[in-house]
Design a protein around this motif. Structure first.
Motif, PDB file in Angstrom:
ATOM      1  N   VAL A  93      -4.048   3.448  -2.694  1.00 31.07           N
ATOM      2  CA  VAL A  93      -5.308   3.629  -1.965  1.00 31.07           C
ATOM      3  C   VAL A  93      -6.281   4.455  -2.800  1.00 31.07           C
ATOM      4  CG1 VAL A  93      -6.388   4.702   0.054  1.00 31.07           C
ATOM      5  CG2 VAL A  93      -4.295   3.350   0.328  1.00 31.07           C
ATOM      6  N   TRP A 117       0.812  -1.215   0.000  1.00 26.00           N
ATOM      7  CA  TRP A 117       0.000   0.000   0.000  1.00 26.00           C
ATOM      8  C   TRP A 117       0.849   1.270   0.000  1.00 26.00           C
ATOM      9  CZ3 TRP A 117      -4.718  -0.256  -1.469  1.00 26.00           C
ATOM     10  CH2 TRP A 117      -5.556  -1.323  -1.106  1.00 26.00           C
ATOM     11  N   ILE A 169      -6.747   3.930   4.680  1.00 24.88           N
ATOM     12  CA  ILE A 169      -7.089   2.512   4.650  1.00 24.88           C
ATOM     13  C   ILE A 169      -8.405   2.288   5.398  1.00 24.88           C
ATOM     14  CG2 ILE A 169      -6.087   1.521   6.757  1.00 24.88           C
ATOM     15  CD1 ILE A 169      -5.114   0.317   3.278  1.00 24.88           C
ATOM     16  N   TRP A 175      -3.149   7.228   5.001  1.00 22.58           N
ATOM     17  CA  TRP A 175      -3.435   7.045   3.572  1.00 22.58           C
ATOM     18  C   TRP A 175      -4.912   6.762   3.309  1.00 22.58           C
ATOM     19  CZ3 TRP A 175       1.233   3.241   2.896  1.00 22.58           C
ATOM     20  CH2 TRP A 175       2.424   3.985   2.806  1.00 22.58           C
ATOM     21  N   SER A 198      -0.117   5.805  -0.831  1.00 21.82           N
ATOM     22  CA  SER A 198      -1.235   6.733  -1.022  1.00 21.82           C
ATOM     23  C   SER A 198      -1.841   6.641  -2.420  1.00 21.82           C
ATOM     24  CB  SER A 198      -0.782   8.166  -0.720  1.00 21.82           C
ATOM     25  OG  SER A 198      -1.859   9.060  -0.822  1.00 21.82           O
ATOM     26  N   SER A 225      -5.805  -4.141   4.683  1.00 26.17           N
ATOM     27  CA  SER A 225      -4.391  -4.493   4.728  1.00 26.17           C
ATOM     28  C   SER A 225      -4.150  -5.657   5.685  1.00 26.17           C
ATOM     29  CB  SER A 225      -3.569  -3.284   5.185  1.00 26.17           C
ATOM     30  OG  SER A 225      -2.185  -3.583   5.165  1.00 26.17           O
ATOM     31  N   LYS A 249      -9.911   3.149  -4.345  1.00 26.00           N
ATOM     32  CA  LYS A 249     -11.148   3.851  -3.975  1.00 26.00           C
ATOM     33  C   LYS A 249     -11.832   4.437  -5.207  1.00 26.00           C
ATOM     34  CE  LYS A 249     -10.293   4.539   0.860  1.00 26.00           C
ATOM     35  NZ  LYS A 249     -10.568   5.352   2.049  1.00 26.00           N
ATOM     36  N   CYS A 286     -10.267  -0.528   0.865  1.00 26.90           N
ATOM     37  CA  CYS A 286      -8.856  -0.893   0.977  1.00 26.90           C
ATOM     38  C   CYS A 286      -8.592  -1.520   2.344  1.00 26.90           C
ATOM     39  CB  CYS A 286      -7.968   0.338   0.817  1.00 26.90           C
ATOM     40  SG  CYS A 286      -8.257   1.296  -0.687  1.00 26.90           S
TER      41      CYS A 286
END
Length: 252
Positions: A204, A199, A233, A231, A201, A216, A208, A214
């Motif tokens: 992500v 991951w 998540i 970021w 920015s 993790s 989206k 998102c």
């Protein structure tokens, strides 16, 4: 489910029940995770030789049981007799491998949610995806919140999609392989679940923009968690159920 407006799952998900504090993918682990305040759990489901879905991560039995060989080659009657706790510690000696139904009924009885990783024995991707999805659809028929079906194997997710299209799906990624975006869209995924090191920015933002959430795995470090939160998540799977407060976002 519309992932842009409706996401019924908590931010923190307990990995394999309680991370490393109990023997993974056992009812004892789920109970311990719940004692730490977690209300959503991740687990791995595969099929026995006679088609019974049960919890186990590895293809083989040696690491987490006293059995030997490929788990999917054995009937449930043999798998049910194995000790899945002694490898972890003496206090869990004799803990059995649970069936998927056993864990499903426990979660439903206690109001807990489930992230079900479809973990097929190689060559059984489609059959495992179908059986797991059909079982989940049957057991969660009256549930207010449906389980999330995930897999690294698109073939398994496709079979799950065909068997129970109303169940939400997520694509697991340990690498950003060519075509993952199109595969996730064709599978109607509501989420991408990446190894935390993948991951950043821009990724992500990309996910989206695709209309997906998102998530993790497996996030056990506070600094990593804080960066992921920055970021944007949407959820994290963790082993550190004794350190991360499940009611909070990215905090201990």
């Amino acid at each position: 489910m519309n992932p842009s407006t409706d996401w019924p799952y908590p931010f923190w998900v307990a990995h394999r029940g309680a991370g490393k504090l109990a023997p993974e993918n056992t009812l004892a682990a789920f109970r311990l995770g719940a004692q730490h305040g977690y209300r959503m759990f991740e687990c791995d489901v595969k099929l026995s030789a006679d088609g019974v879905p049960f919890l186990l991560h590895d293809d083989t039995l040696e690491r987490t049981t006293n059995g030997q060989g490929t788990a999917g080659d054995l009937p449930w009657s043999e798998l049910a007799r194995l000790d899945a706790g002694s490898w972890h510690s003496r206090g869990f000696a004799g803990e059995p491998i649970p069936t998927f139904e056993h864990i499903a009924r426990w979660c439903l009885a206690n109001g807990h949610l489930l992230d079900i990783e479809i973990k097929p024995t190689p060559g059984q991707e489609a059959e495992t995806g179908r059986v797991v999805a059909e079982a989940a659809a049957r057991w969660w028929k009256q549930a207010a919140v449906l389980p999330l079906l995930t897999s690294f194997r698109p073939e398994a997710l496709h079979a799950a999609q065909q068997a129970a299209p109303h169940l939400p799906r997520g694509l697991l990624l340990d690498t950003l392989w060519s075509g993952w975006e199109g595969a996730a869209q064709q599978l109607g995924c509501v989420a991408i679940i990446c190894k935390h090191t993948l991951w950043d920015s821009p990724l992500v933002a990309q996910v989206k923009a695709m209309g997906m959430r998102c998530l993790s795995y497996t996030v056990n470090d506070l600094a990593v968690a804080q960066k992921l939160v920055q970021w944007g998540i949407d959820g994290m799977v963790t082993d550190a159920v004794d350190r991360f407060a499940p009611a909070k976002t990215g905090l201990v």
